[in-house]
Design an enzyme around this catalytic site. Structure first.
Site, PDB file in Angstrom:
ATOM      1  N   ASP A  36       0.824  -1.206   0.000  1.00 30.94           N
ATOM      2  CA  ASP A  36       0.000   0.000   0.000  1.00 30.94           C
ATOM      3  C   ASP A  36       0.862   1.262   0.000  1.00 30.94           C
ATOM      4  O   ASP A  36       2.087   1.198   0.144  1.00 30.94           O
ATOM      5  CB  ASP A  36      -0.970   0.000   1.194  1.00 30.94           C
ATOM      6  N   ASP A  79      -7.995  -3.326  14.200  1.00 30.12           N
ATOM      7  CA  ASP A  79      -9.369  -3.608  13.759  1.00 30.12           C
ATOM      8  C   ASP A  79      -9.412  -4.743  12.730  1.00 30.12           C
ATOM      9  O   ASP A  79     -10.445  -5.001  12.122  1.00 30.12           O
ATOM     10  CB  ASP A  79      -9.995  -2.346  13.151  1.00 30.12           C
ATOM     11  N   HIS A  92      -7.518  -4.907   9.890  1.00 31.44           N
ATOM     12  CA  HIS A  92      -7.222  -4.577   8.488  1.00 31.44           C
ATOM     13  C   HIS A  92      -5.892  -5.190   8.055  1.00 31.44           C
ATOM     14  O   HIS A  92      -4.981  -5.390   8.858  1.00 31.44           O
ATOM     15  CB  HIS A  92      -7.300  -3.074   8.208  1.00 31.44           C
ATOM     16  N   GLU A 109      -9.619  -1.552   5.078  1.00 30.01           N
ATOM     17  CA  GLU A 109     -10.319  -1.313   6.334  1.00 30.01           C
ATOM     18  C   GLU A 109     -11.546  -2.226   6.444  1.00 30.01           C
ATOM     19  O   GLU A 109     -12.013  -2.771   5.438  1.00 30.01           O
ATOM     20  CB  GLU A 109     -10.770   0.156   6.389  1.00 30.01           C
TER      21      GLU A 109
END
Ligand code: GLP
Length: 261
Positions: A67, A136, A138, A143
């Site tokens: 990314d 979380d 990801h 996400e």
């Protein structure tokens, strides 16, 4: 999915680095999927040591980052292109241009994302993809709510992810980009071997959900359950919520000696 529980992040980093070294030995032109964040730094340090001491070579290898931020100055030290250059690419013998990151400065973002997917395919696909995990769940910058079939595209970061990453921007939340380009979950699943690393109690919930919870878009790392060769390397703290931890330890201890991760 294989779960390897280690005593320390350094021990886990060593196992991941050894898997990469073995891959490069059998396939010098291997294609590596590189991750950013704090988690893989020990792997990069171990690879640099193997390069310096054992002659491990990256000269024929290629790499693709997971990314990249959108909107940073082109020479910003926290762009993932700059981070990867600093942490691994510039410390070993990768050929110039052998490691690519998604183009977070592209004028035509959809074209840049499609081009990134094409480049991965033309390189023959990723042999081994390193992954960290967000609190979380990801992976990359996919996400919660990301499609499990997604490909490289622009994403908007959650406030929680921007807050978590503010430490790389002098704790200035306003300096953390809102947008990123990321390999999709579908892109990640195409890699031939996924190696996800997680250290510390702040990852324990996500690790347990990813490994033992249901496969769902709200827990992007749970997509690893759909992969034929996924290895999850966690320290004791990150393993704390796994209900089958004893079984995973038993399986790993009783592995045939010839079998790597
Ligand atoms: C960022 C990165 C992810 C990384 C995650 C966890 O969001 N894009 O690839 O896995 O942070 O970061 P850390 O390893 O620093 O905990």
């Amino acid at each position: 999915m294989e779960v390897v529980i280690v005593d320390s992040p350094a021990a886990g980093a060593e196992i991941a680095a050894r898997a990469i070294a073995e891959l490069l030995t059998t396939k010098p032109a291997a294609v590596l999927g590189l991750a950013t964040g704090s988690t893989p730094l020990g792997v990069y340090d171990a690879l640099v040591r193997m390069h310096q001491q054992d002659g491990l070579s990256f000269a024929s290898a290629r790499g693709f980052a997971l990314d990249e931020y959108v909107g940073l100055d082109v020479d910003h030290p926290e762009s993932y292109r700059a981070v990867l250059q600093r942490e691994i690419v510039g410390r070993v013998d990768f050929a110039a241009g052998a490691v690519r990151t998604p183009d977070g400065w592209a004028e035509d973002v959809p074209a840049a994302c499609a081009g990134y997917e094409r480049a991965i395919s033309e390189a023959g696909g990723i042999d081994l993809q390193l992954l960290g995990i967000g609190g979380d769940g990801h992976i990359g910058f996919n996400e919660p709510s990301s499609s499990l079939a997604s490909r490289t595209r622009v994403k908007t970061l959650t406030l929680a992810t921007r807050q978590a990453n503010a430490r790389f921007f002098h704790d200035d939340l306003g300096a953390v980009p809102k947008h990123v380009l990321t390999q999709g979950i579908g892109t990640i699943l195409k890699a031939r071997h996924l190696v996800l690393l997680a250290w510390g109690t702040q990852k324990a919930h996500a690790v347990a959900q990813a490994v033992e919870g249901s496969v769902r878009a709200m827990m992007p790392a749970s997509a690893l359950q759909l992969h034929q060769h996924a290895t999850v390397i966690v320290d004791e703290a990150a393993a704390a919520n796994l209900t089958q931890a004893d079984y995973y330890r038993y399986v790993y201890l009783n592995k045939p000696a010839w079998q790597g991760i």
